[in-house]
Design an enzyme around this catalytic site. Structure first.
Site, mmCIF file in Angstrom:
data_model
loop_
_atom_site.group_PDB
_atom_site.id
_atom_site.type_symbol
_atom_site.label_atom_id
_atom_site.label_comp_id
_atom_site.label_asym_id
_atom_site.label_seq_id
_atom_site.Cartn_x
_atom_site.Cartn_y
_atom_site.Cartn_z
ATOM 1 N N HIS A 41 9.721 28.380 8.536
ATOM 2 C CA HIS A 41 10.750 29.107 9.290
ATOM 3 C C HIS A 41 10.407 30.594 9.317
ATOM 4 O O HIS A 41 11.047 31.406 8.662
ATOM 5 C CB HIS A 41 12.125 28.937 8.645
ATOM 6 C CG HIS A 41 12.669 27.562 8.651
ATOM 7 N ND1 HIS A 41 12.793 26.799 9.781
ATOM 8 C CD2 HIS A 41 13.137 26.791 7.641
ATOM 9 C CE1 HIS A 41 13.311 25.640 9.476
ATOM 10 N NE2 HIS A 41 13.530 25.602 8.172
ATOM 11 N N CYS A 96 5.682 20.621 0.517
ATOM 12 C CA CYS A 96 5.834 21.327 -0.757
ATOM 13 C C CYS A 96 5.874 20.303 -1.890
ATOM 14 O O CYS A 96 6.598 19.300 -1.800
ATOM 15 C CB CYS A 96 7.131 22.133 -0.737
ATOM 16 S SG CYS A 96 7.555 22.862 -2.328
ATOM 17 N N HIS A 124 18.648 19.672 8.842
ATOM 18 C CA HIS A 124 17.434 20.380 8.438
ATOM 19 C C HIS A 124 16.293 19.379 8.249
ATOM 20 O O HIS A 124 16.485 18.308 7.674
ATOM 21 C CB HIS A 124 17.681 21.160 7.150
ATOM 22 C CG HIS A 124 16.594 22.120 6.826
ATOM 23 N ND1 HIS A 124 15.407 21.734 6.243
ATOM 24 C CD2 HIS A 124 16.500 23.462 7.021
ATOM 25 C CE1 HIS A 124 14.630 22.790 6.082
ATOM 26 N NE2 HIS A 124 15.279 23.857 6.547
ATOM 27 N N GLU A 126 13.894 19.241 6.181
ATOM 28 C CA GLU A 126 13.652 18.848 4.786
ATOM 29 C C GLU A 126 14.600 17.730 4.360
ATOM 30 O O GLU A 126 14.192 16.752 3.739
ATOM 31 C CB GLU A 126 13.810 20.044 3.847
ATOM 32 C CG GLU A 126 13.575 19.669 2.394
ATOM 33 C CD GLU A 126 13.774 20.819 1.427
ATOM 34 O OE1 GLU A 126 14.111 20.542 0.267
ATOM 35 O OE2 GLU A 126 13.580 21.991 1.823
#
Length: 168
Positions: A41, A96, A124, A126
């Site tokens: 982002h 990640c 989102h 994630e």
């Protein structure tokens, strides 16, 4: 004039830094790169990569021949990984490691029959990646009020095991 001191820890978190370096290294090697969604982002980084030829795609089917697809730092659902393997797409996984750990936690919790509560923003990427590793026994909450409302509307037996994870 006031002095501004930048903290030594200022900048990208470990996972984001890793993803940015991965894309940069691929470009430095002369590879054609596409990312599955924006790699992070940060519009300045996205613009910089775009000027170097990086394309953002929404689906694996959009990857061109001889492109390396980079999975963004937010991760993706298991079904997306399965599709990459099935389509034999050349990819690098920049998920990640902390997010990957959450994927493994909810995957195991689902296999064990646990109910998974995910704290975060449902829309989102994630969080979508996280619940992509869950069975159908999960729910996403953005606020404490949502948890309270859910508990009033749904009778989960007291002895039901629950695993709680949060968007990083």
């Amino acid at each position: 004039m006031k002095k501004i001191t930048v903290a030594k820890s200022a900048g990208f978190c470990f996972g984001v830094n890793r993803a940015v370096q991965m894309v940069g290294n691929l470009l430095d090697q002369g590879k054609r790169v596409a990312t599955l969604g924006p790699i992070i982002h940060n519009p300045q980084i996205i613009d910089s990569f775009s000027s170097r030829g990086v394309r953002i795609v929404d689906r694996p089917e959009e990857v061109l021949p001889k492109e390396v697809l980079v999975i963004r730092s937010h991760g993706v659902p298991q079904k997306t990984m399965d599709l990459l393997w099935k389509m034999k797409i050349d990819y690098e996984d920049a998920t990640c490691p902390f997010v990957e750990k959450i994927h493994q936690i909810v995957l195991q919790a689902s296999k064990d029959g646990r109910f998974v509560f995910i704290i975060g923003d449902y829309s989102h990427p994630e969080v979508q990646g996280i619940f992509g590793y869950c069975s159908d026994r999960f729910h996403v909450f953005a606020t404490a009020e949502e948890i309270e409302a859910f508990s009033k509307m749904h009778q989960i037996p007291e002895d039901t095991p629950i695993t709680v994870v949060a968007q990083t």
